[in-house]
Design a protein around this motif. Structure first.
Motif, PDB file in Angstrom:
ATOM      1  N   GLU A  99       0.831  -1.192   0.000  1.00  0.00           N
ATOM      2  CA  GLU A  99       0.000   0.000   0.000  1.00  0.00           C
ATOM      3  C   GLU A  99       0.872   1.251   0.000  1.00  0.00           C
ATOM      4  OE1 GLU A  99      -2.474  -0.283   3.411  1.00  0.00           O
ATOM      5  OE2 GLU A  99      -3.712  -1.913   2.605  1.00  0.00           O
ATOM      6  N   ASN A 100       0.439   2.255  -0.747  1.00  0.00           N
ATOM      7  CA  ASN A 100       1.159   3.529  -0.793  1.00  0.00           C
ATOM      8  C   ASN A 100       0.633   4.409   0.339  1.00  0.00           C
ATOM      9  OD1 ASN A 100       2.608   5.793  -1.412  1.00  0.00           O
ATOM     10  ND2 ASN A 100       1.585   6.199  -3.363  1.00  0.00           N
ATOM     11  N   ASP A 101       1.295   4.318   1.485  1.00  0.00           N
ATOM     12  CA  ASP A 101       0.818   5.052   2.659  1.00  0.00           C
ATOM     13  C   ASP A 101       1.780   6.158   3.101  1.00  0.00           C
ATOM     14  OD1 ASP A 101       2.848   3.438   3.495  1.00  0.00           O
ATOM     15  OD2 ASP A 101       1.710   2.387   5.056  1.00  0.00           O
ATOM     16  N   THR A 102       2.652   6.614   2.199  1.00  0.00           N
ATOM     17  CA  THR A 102       3.600   7.675   2.539  1.00  0.00           C
ATOM     18  C   THR A 102       2.869   8.989   2.800  1.00  0.00           C
ATOM     19  OG1 THR A 102       5.297   6.660   1.152  1.00  0.00           O
ATOM     20  CG2 THR A 102       5.636   8.957   1.762  1.00  0.00           C
ATOM     21  N   LYS A 103       3.167   9.607   3.916  1.00  0.00           N
ATOM     22  CA  LYS A 103       2.538  10.878   4.290  1.00  0.00           C
ATOM     23  C   LYS A 103       3.281  12.059   3.655  1.00  0.00           C
ATOM     24  CE  LYS A 103      -0.099   8.472   7.027  1.00  0.00           C
ATOM     25  NZ  LYS A 103      -1.472   8.124   6.579  1.00  0.00           N
ATOM     26  N   ASP A 104       2.559  13.140   3.443  1.00  0.00           N
ATOM     27  CA  ASP A 104       3.186  14.361   2.927  1.00  0.00           C
ATOM     28  C   ASP A 104       3.876  15.106   4.072  1.00  0.00           C
ATOM     29  OD1 ASP A 104       3.932  16.663   1.554  1.00  0.00           O
ATOM     30  OD2 ASP A 104       1.976  17.618   1.923  1.00  0.00           O
ATOM     31  N   VAL A 105       5.204  15.092   4.057  1.00  0.00           N
ATOM     32  CA  VAL A 105       5.952  15.796   5.101  1.00  0.00           C
ATOM     33  C   VAL A 105       6.602  17.074   4.566  1.00  0.00           C
ATOM     34  CG1 VAL A 105       6.424  13.693   6.417  1.00  0.00           C
ATOM     35  CG2 VAL A 105       8.028  14.422   4.631  1.00  0.00           C
ATOM     36  N   LEU A 106       6.447  17.340   3.261  1.00  0.00           N
ATOM     37  CA  LEU A 106       7.114  18.495   2.651  1.00  0.00           C
ATOM     38  C   LEU A 106       6.191  19.695   2.478  1.00  0.00           C
ATOM     39  CD1 LEU A 106       9.180  16.673  -0.144  1.00  0.00           C
ATOM     40  CD2 LEU A 106      10.005  17.495   2.069  1.00  0.00           C
ATOM     41  N   GLY A 107       4.906  19.444   2.387  1.00  0.00           N
ATOM     42  CA  GLY A 107       3.972  20.513   2.056  1.00  0.00           C
ATOM     43  C   GLY A 107       4.046  21.720   2.974  1.00  0.00           C
ATOM     44  N   ASN A 108       4.223  21.504   4.264  1.00  0.00           N
ATOM     45  CA  ASN A 108       4.243  22.613   5.222  1.00  0.00           C
ATOM     46  C   ASN A 108       5.462  23.522   5.085  1.00  0.00           C
ATOM     47  OD1 ASN A 108       1.801  21.943   6.420  1.00  0.00           O
ATOM     48  ND2 ASN A 108       2.759  20.538   7.887  1.00  0.00           N
ATOM     49  N   PHE A 109       6.455  23.080   4.316  1.00  0.00           N
ATOM     50  CA  PHE A 109       7.666  23.888   4.159  1.00  0.00           C
ATOM     51  C   PHE A 109       7.572  24.866   2.984  1.00  0.00           C
ATOM     52  CE2 PHE A 109       9.292  20.193   6.476  1.00  0.00           C
ATOM     53  CZ  PHE A 109      10.082  20.794   7.440  1.00  0.00           C
ATOM     54  N   PHE A 110       6.549  24.716   2.122  1.00  0.00           N
ATOM     55  CA  PHE A 110       6.490  25.502   0.887  1.00  0.00           C
ATOM     56  C   PHE A 110       5.278  26.427   0.848  1.00  0.00           C
ATOM     57  CE2 PHE A 110       8.959  21.763  -0.245  1.00  0.00           C
ATOM     58  CZ  PHE A 110       9.969  22.265  -1.044  1.00  0.00           C
ATOM     59  N   ASP A 111       5.497  27.607   0.279  1.00  0.00           N
ATOM     60  CA  ASP A 111       4.360  28.421  -0.128  1.00  0.00           C
ATOM     61  C   ASP A 111       3.730  27.781  -1.363  1.00  0.00           C
ATOM     62  OD1 ASP A 111       4.483  30.447   1.820  1.00  0.00           O
ATOM     63  OD2 ASP A 111       6.133  31.441   0.746  1.00  0.00           O
ATOM     64  N   ARG A 112       2.532  28.212  -1.674  1.00  0.00           N
ATOM     65  CA  ARG A 112       1.802  27.618  -2.800  1.00  0.00           C
ATOM     66  C   ARG A 112       2.462  27.979  -4.131  1.00  0.00           C
ATOM     67  NH1 ARG A 112      -1.967  23.545  -3.549  1.00  0.00           N
ATOM     68  NH2 ARG A 112      -2.930  23.847  -5.597  1.00  0.00           N
ATOM     69  N   PHE A 113       2.713  26.969  -4.961  1.00  0.00           N
ATOM     70  CA  PHE A 113       3.199  27.202  -6.323  1.00  0.00           C
ATOM     71  C   PHE A 113       2.029  27.565  -7.219  1.00  0.00           C
ATOM     72  CE2 PHE A 113       6.578  24.534  -4.577  1.00  0.00           C
ATOM     73  CZ  PHE A 113       7.724  25.111  -5.096  1.00  0.00           C
ATOM     74  N   ASP A 114       2.330  28.300  -8.280  1.00  0.00           N
ATOM     75  CA  ASP A 114       1.281  28.705  -9.213  1.00  0.00           C
ATOM     76  C   ASP A 114       0.693  27.523  -9.965  1.00  0.00           C
ATOM     77  OD1 ASP A 114       1.763  31.319  -8.461  1.00  0.00           O
ATOM     78  OD2 ASP A 114       3.210  31.665 -10.079  1.00  0.00           O
ATOM     79  N   ALA A 115       1.500  26.502 -10.147  1.00  0.00           N
ATOM     80  CA  ALA A 115       1.094  25.287 -10.859  1.00  0.00           C
ATOM     81  C   ALA A 115       1.931  24.149 -10.283  1.00  0.00           C
ATOM     82  CB  ALA A 115       1.336  25.449 -12.362  1.00  0.00           C
ATOM     83  N   PRO A 116       1.633  22.909 -10.609  1.00  0.00           N
ATOM     84  CA  PRO A 116       2.504  21.824 -10.140  1.00  0.00           C
ATOM     85  C   PRO A 116       3.964  22.169 -10.446  1.00  0.00           C
ATOM     86  CG  PRO A 116       0.580  20.893 -11.201  1.00  0.00           C
ATOM     87  CD  PRO A 116       0.505  22.387 -11.405  1.00  0.00           C
ATOM     88  N   PRO A 117       4.834  22.147  -9.449  1.00  0.00           N
ATOM     89  CA  PRO A 117       6.192  22.673  -9.628  1.00  0.00           C
ATOM     90  C   PRO A 117       7.079  21.810 -10.515  1.00  0.00           C
ATOM     91  CG  PRO A 117       5.976  21.636  -7.489  1.00  0.00           C
ATOM     92  CD  PRO A 117       4.599  21.653  -8.090  1.00  0.00           C
ATOM     93  N   ASN A 118       8.039  22.471 -11.163  1.00  0.00           N
ATOM     94  CA  ASN A 118       9.113  21.747 -11.849  1.00  0.00           C
ATOM     95  C   ASN A 118       9.985  21.080 -10.788  1.00  0.00           C
ATOM     96  OD1 ASN A 118       8.586  22.914 -14.580  1.00  0.00           O
ATOM     97  ND2 ASN A 118       9.139  24.802 -13.524  1.00  0.00           N
ATOM     98  N   ILE A 119      10.470  19.905 -11.109  1.00  0.00           N
ATOM     99  CA  ILE A 119      11.401  19.192 -10.232  1.00  0.00           C
ATOM    100  C   ILE A 119      12.724  19.059 -10.974  1.00  0.00           C
ATOM    101  CG2 ILE A 119      11.849  17.113  -8.883  1.00  0.00           C
ATOM    102  CD1 ILE A 119       9.350  18.564  -7.954  1.00  0.00           C
ATOM    103  N   ILE A 120      13.796  19.562 -10.392  1.00  0.00           N
ATOM    104  CA  ILE A 120      15.131  19.388 -10.970  1.00  0.00           C
ATOM    105  C   ILE A 120      15.979  18.615  -9.964  1.00  0.00           C
ATOM    106  CG2 ILE A 120      17.236  20.511 -11.781  1.00  0.00           C
ATOM    107  CD1 ILE A 120      15.590  22.826 -12.763  1.00  0.00           C
ATOM    108  N   TYR A 121      16.341  17.406 -10.349  1.00  0.00           N
ATOM    109  CA  TYR A 121      17.191  16.583  -9.485  1.00  0.00           C
ATOM    110  C   TYR A 121      18.618  16.584 -10.046  1.00  0.00           C
ATOM    111  CZ  TYR A 121      19.452  12.553  -7.345  1.00  0.00           C
ATOM    112  OH  TYR A 121      20.359  11.739  -6.685  1.00  0.00           O
ATOM    113  N   ILE A 122      19.580  17.030  -9.230  1.00  0.00           N
ATOM    114  CA  ILE A 122      20.993  17.035  -9.632  1.00  0.00           C
ATOM    115  C   ILE A 122      21.718  15.971  -8.820  1.00  0.00           C
ATOM    116  CG2 ILE A 122      23.107  18.392  -9.806  1.00  0.00           C
ATOM    117  CD1 ILE A 122      21.391  20.921  -9.875  1.00  0.00           C
ATOM    118  N   GLN A 123      22.199  14.974  -9.512  1.00  0.00           N
ATOM    119  CA  GLN A 123      22.967  13.914  -8.860  1.00  0.00           C
ATOM    120  C   GLN A 123      24.451  14.169  -9.107  1.00  0.00           C
ATOM    121  OE1 GLN A 123      21.738   9.690  -8.510  1.00  0.00           O
ATOM    122  NE2 GLN A 123      23.413   9.300  -9.940  1.00  0.00           N
TER     123      GLN A 123
END
Length: 685
Positions: A271-295
């Motif tokens: 089951e996908n039961d992962t909770k949202d722990v990041l939302g409280n750290f961000f102001d609202r984005f205008d649209a679903p945000p871009n994600i840039i992952y740098i490895q």
């Protein structure tokens, strides 16, 4: 007339030849033993000159001598069998027979020299990880680390010549009694029967550097190879009802996250039961945000970030961390790059040699790429190297990524990294990659995007454009860190590595500053981490290789945090998806095959996770369970700076052994049945 010591009185020719072979072999072997000890002395001297002194001289010296003797005894028995058969079958005088031994021992010496050279280059002895790579990948890695210098060539030739001279000379000096020679053969046989390992307990050493210096590199390779080919994992019937029920119930009494697996035919489906722990750290984005992952290749916490024990050589990332969510006790899931993309993007099991190593047999699965693509994201991957390495290109193709940039289509106007002395280069350096990425994204579609950027410069041979400039910057950083003049000499042994780290840090700075001019900047979340900690600067502990930083940055962050709780690569994708699902109503699967349970954003030091860590393509012996770490069947406790100390607690150790065993059982099934989830779930995305 003086009797020939090799001429025995027995009338039976077979017995005569056998006795002669035993006596002559013992004398010739002495020459080989002298060369083994000489090679060891040179190895230690070069390591100390090039790198550093061991923390415990006496311990390293004693173990080194004992392990060299053990190798000599074990290899001597096999040499003797070949030598005896040659003497009995091949017609020739004693001189020819001496040449036979010299040839045999030359092969042994060449192997030892190559393994020692590999260790000097990588600071890691070569083990069974070689069997997890294709010939092309081995050739590519070898060329990257190859350094053809006159000293190495001369030393190789001199040592080989000295071996032949000693074998021929000592074989003429008959001073070993026959009974002693026979006893030597007997002892070498007993060494084989004893089963004594070439691998001492690592917990007895103060550091990984001491352990790696002490072990005999040839013995290490033979032991790891033997263990690899004779490995017999205990089978557990994963289809048995009681096994499934036990695993599904989990155990929350100790505060460790557990999963409810739902179908025995799909070993990791839950089951996908992962909770949202990041939302409280961000102001609202205008649209679903871009994600840039740098490895970032090789980026480790040992030399990046506040309180790094080597001092930080990433000033820009340090400044960025002050404006970010900074996970200082973060773990890579693997000790090399082979599993990094599947771990970060898919939270996937390792299979036998890394998920991507399954090639065309990679089972259908859901990951960050195909889930976001199904949610109208444009997905792209940018790098400057050959994507055939570690099957990364095939993994991205299987993930249905929209675009890839690599060495084959990087474009004009950019310059590849300087080649090493063997003429090899991995491709385009990090600065060119970052400038290319910024330009590429300035022309990207306006809809939300997932961008993955993978660097390569922080890898052997650590050669970058404008190297003198960054060596100078390295010296300036030493002064800024307050390193004493005496200590500076130790750092300068790795100046090209530290210079490359500073170069890669500058490259990321150039990308962020350039992308900040892009209108999409304010609607973007940046995620930056290392694929593993580079090994060429000595590693302090068994967990140090996995210890990397994680930075989550965005202009929309409304508050920053320095997070001490432990999380890993396997937790990134579950948390990103939970964040996008809860806050932007993106469609995510209800059943997943994720190994990670999501990032822990508690600031205080704790660990609620359990997961495996895979050192190399053939070494799945590490497991994290809460604040405990199992490595090669040794239990360690993890402290709040990711230091580890061996502990004696049989109950906890057996808990971790059991958890690792259960994981391996499910993991092995993935390799056998190539199945992770039903098509009905996969096809929805």
């Amino acid at each position: 007339m003086i009797k020939d010591p090799y001429n025995f009185d027995e009338e039976n020719l077979l017995i005569k030849k056998t006795k002669r072979a035993i006596l002559q072999f013992a004398h010739a072997s002495l020459a080989f033993f002298i060369i083994i000890l000489l090679l060891r002395l040179v190895e230690v001297a070069v390591m100390i000159k090039s790198y550093q002194n061991p923390a415990n001289w006496l311990q390293v010296s004693v173990y080194a001598l004992l392990l060299d003797i053990l190798l000599f005894l074990k290899i001597s028995f096999f040499f003797f069998i070949i030598y005896l058969l040659t003497v009995q079958i091949v017609i020739g005088d004693r001189r020819t027979q001496v040449y036979v031994y010299a040839g045999l021992s030359s092969v042994g010496l060449i192997v030892a020299l190559l393994l020692t050279k590999y260790y000097h280059t990588t600071l890691l002895p070569l083990g069974d990880d070689i069997y997890g790579y294709s010939f092309a990948e081995i050739q590519q890695t070898a060329l990257a680390g190859a350094s053809v210098d006159i000293f190495s060539i001369l030393f190789f030739l001199i040592l080989l010549a000295l071996l032949w001279i000693l074998v021929i000379f000592i074989s003429k000096l008959i001073f070993i009694p026959f009974k002693v020679a026979l006893g030597f053969i007997g002892v070498s046989f007993l060494a084989i029967l004893s089963g004594i390992s070439f691998l001492p307990e690592s917990k007895k050493f103060k550091s990984d550097y001491d352990f790696n210096l002490a072990v005999n590199k040839t013995g290490f390779f033979f032991q790891k190879s033997y263990d690899y080919f004779t490995r017999n994992e205990p089978e557990v019937d994963i289809y048995a009802e009681n096994y499934i029920e036990d695993s599904a119930q989990g155990n929350n009494n100790d505060g460790i996250n557990s999963f409810k697996y739902v179908d025995a035919k799909y070993p990791f489906l839950r089951e996908n039961d992962t909770k949202d722990v990041l939302g409280n750290f961000f102001d609202r984005f205008d649209a679903p945000p871009n994600i840039i992952y740098i490895q970032v290749e090789g980026l480790g916490r040992a030399f990046s970030g506040e309180s790094s024990y080597l001092g930080s050589f990433t000033p820009f990332l340090d400044s960025l961390a002050q404006k970010s969510l900074y996970f200082e006790n973060f773990l890579a899931a693997q000790g090399r790059t082979f599993a990094s993309l599947p771990s970060v993007l898919g939270s996937l099991p390792f299979a036998e040699h890394g998920f991507a190593d399954l090639g065309n047999k990679m089972p259908n699965h859901l990951n960050l790429i195909n889930i976001l693509k199904a949610n109208n994201y444009h997905t792209r991957f940018l790098s400057g190297f050959d994507l055939a390495f570690d099957n990364e290109g095939l993994y991205l193709l299987k993930s249905k990524i929209d675009e890839t940039v690599s060495i084959s289509n990087f474009g004009s106007g950019y310059k590849q990294m300087p080649a090493n002395s063997g003429g090899f280069t991995w491709g385009y350096g990090d600065m060119d990659l970052m400038l290319k990425s910024a330009l590429y994204l300035s022309k990207a579609p306006t809809k939300p995007g997932l961008t993955i950027i993978q660097t390569v410069s922080m890898h052997t041979p650590y050669q970058v454009l404008n190297q003198p400039q960054y060596v100078k910057k390295f010296e300036q950083q030493l002064t800024a860190l307050g390193v004493t003049e005496e200590k500076k000499e130790d750092y300068r042994k790795y100046k090209n590595i530290y210079a490359t780290i500073l170069y890669s840090d500058d490259a990321i700075k150039a990308f962020i500053n350039s992308y900040a001019k892009n209108p999409a900047f304010n609607n973007t979340i940046f995620i930056i981490s290392g694929d593993h900690r580079l090994p060429e600067i000595p590693i302090a502990t068994k967990i140090d290789r996995y210890h990397v930083p994680l930075i989550i940055y965005s202009p929309k962050l409304k508050r920053t945090a320095r997070i001490k709780s432990i999380s890993s690569h396997l937790d990134i994708t579950p948390s990103i998806l939970a964040f996008l699902n809860v806050n932007y109503n993106l469609k995510v699967p209800k059943l997943v095959n994720f190994i990670g349970s999501g990032l822990d954003t508690v600031r205080a030091f704790r660990s609620v996770h359990k997961y495996p860590l895979m050192q190399t393509k053939n070494e799945l012996n590490d497991f994290v369970y809460g604040k405990f770490f199992l490595n090669q069947n040794t239990l360690f406790a993890i402290d709040d700076k990711m230091g580890v100390e061996p502990v004696e607690n049989e109950q906890i150790k057996m808990q971790l052994v059991s958890e690792l065993k259960q994981y391996k059982t499910r993991n092995n099934l993935v390799s056998k049945v190539n199945r992770l989830m039903p098509d009905s779930i996969y096809l929805q995305f």
